[in-house]
Design an enzyme around this catalytic site. Structure first.
Site, PDB file in Angstrom:
ATOM      1  N   HIS A 229      10.845  29.995 -23.797  1.00  0.00           N
ATOM      2  CA  HIS A 229       9.879  28.902 -23.961  1.00  0.00           C
ATOM      3  C   HIS A 229      10.631  27.575 -24.078  1.00  0.00           C
ATOM      4  O   HIS A 229      10.295  26.592 -23.407  1.00  0.00           O
ATOM      5  CB  HIS A 229       9.046  29.171 -25.221  1.00  0.00           C
ATOM      6  CG  HIS A 229       8.111  28.074 -25.589  1.00  0.00           C
ATOM      7  ND1 HIS A 229       6.747  28.172 -25.417  1.00  0.00           N
ATOM      8  CD2 HIS A 229       8.320  26.835 -26.136  1.00  0.00           C
ATOM      9  CE1 HIS A 229       6.166  27.046 -25.828  1.00  0.00           C
ATOM     10  NE2 HIS A 229       7.104  26.217 -26.270  1.00  0.00           N
ATOM     11  N   GLU A 230      11.666  27.547 -24.919  1.00  0.00           N
ATOM     12  CA  GLU A 230      12.417  26.311 -25.125  1.00  0.00           C
ATOM     13  C   GLU A 230      13.235  25.936 -23.879  1.00  0.00           C
ATOM     14  O   GLU A 230      13.311  24.763 -23.502  1.00  0.00           O
ATOM     15  CB  GLU A 230      13.331  26.445 -26.341  1.00  0.00           C
ATOM     16  CG  GLU A 230      12.602  26.531 -27.668  1.00  0.00           C
ATOM     17  CD  GLU A 230      11.798  25.280 -27.982  1.00  0.00           C
ATOM     18  OE1 GLU A 230      12.161  24.195 -27.489  1.00  0.00           O
ATOM     19  OE2 GLU A 230      10.785  25.382 -28.695  1.00  0.00           O
TER      20      GLU A 230
ATOM     21  N   HIS B 111      11.249  24.053 -21.296  1.00  0.00           N
ATOM     22  CA  HIS B 111      11.075  22.625 -21.574  1.00  0.00           C
ATOM     23  C   HIS B 111      12.258  21.829 -21.032  1.00  0.00           C
ATOM     24  O   HIS B 111      12.099  20.787 -20.390  1.00  0.00           O
ATOM     25  CB  HIS B 111      10.966  22.379 -23.082  1.00  0.00           C
ATOM     26  CG  HIS B 111       9.667  22.798 -23.699  1.00  0.00           C
ATOM     27  ND1 HIS B 111       8.448  22.425 -23.171  1.00  0.00           N
ATOM     28  CD2 HIS B 111       9.396  23.531 -24.811  1.00  0.00           C
ATOM     29  CE1 HIS B 111       7.476  22.924 -23.934  1.00  0.00           C
ATOM     30  NE2 HIS B 111       8.032  23.598 -24.926  1.00  0.00           N
TER      31      HIS B 111
END
Length: 219
Positions: free
Chosen positions: A22-23, A26
């Protein structure tokens, strides 16, 4: 104790992947739109060690799983990684590009939920064997954690991704006023979590998405 160890073993990989990828998503999208901050910090990587937060990635999910295992609880399993550094001022079009950077994390969770769902389908369609049940349980855990993180992060409260998406979409004046909530966002989230309000809002959405996933994959 054996039940707790088994639970932790099944959930460890899905949780770490869900939070760290998820990170990383980004950071990747931020680089695409002009901000190399995460890339320069070595955070656009599939190596989970670069993203793990000892408290948010390990301790908090482990405590929630332990409590659920020991007390048969039904709380929301969640956690967090070290936030990927993003300098929104370096994006080509900061306000518009913020939407895509913020949406990248939940979109990564969507893709992982689909991937784990396919693995679950394979496991349930395979003849029973030594690894069939553990694979099915891990795939189910993978779907659960990614659905939770996707829906939770789309909650429209800064600094969650949904809050940043809302800031990107709102007119400038309203966006500026809404963004001022960000320093108080995490305390507000914790209050909503521990009072049960967050669960009342998110559980129906997660159940609907899980149903649609099952419908699409046929299990």
């Amino acid at each position: 104790m054996d039940s707790l160890i088994s639970t932790l073993a099944i959930w460890a990989l899905p949780v770490v992947l869900a939070i760290t990828l998820h990170e990383a998503a980004h950071g990747y999208v931020a680089r695409h739109f002009g901000d190399p901050t995460a890339d320069l910090a070595g955070r656009i990587t599939l190596n989970p060690l670069r993203h793990i937060d000892p408290v948010g990635t390990v301790l908090v999910p482990a405590l929630i799983l332990a409590a659920s295992s020991l007390f048969s609880g039904g709380g929301i399993l969640f956690g967090w990684a070290k936030p990927v550094p993003v300098n929104f001022g370096r994006l080509h079009n900061p306000k518009a590009d913020m939407l895509w950077v913020a949406a990248a994390g939940p979109f990564a969770n969507l893709l992982m939920a689909l991937g784990w769902g396919i693995l679950f389908k394979i496991a349930t369609s395979t003849s029973a064997g030594e690894y069939t049940v553990p694979m099915m349980k891990m795939a189910d855990a993978g779907m659960q954690i990614n659905i939770v993180l996707m829906v939770l992060n789309l909650f429209p409260l800064p600094p969650l991704d949904g809050g940043r998406i809302a800031v990107s979409l709102l007119p400038n004046r309203l966006a500026w006023q809404f963004a001022r909530i960000e320093p108080y966002g995490f305390p507000i989230l914790l209050v909503l979590l521990f009072t049960g309000v967050l669960g009342m809002i998110l559980w129906p959405l997660m159940a609907i998405f899980r149903y649609l996933l099952a419908l699409a994959l046929g299990f």
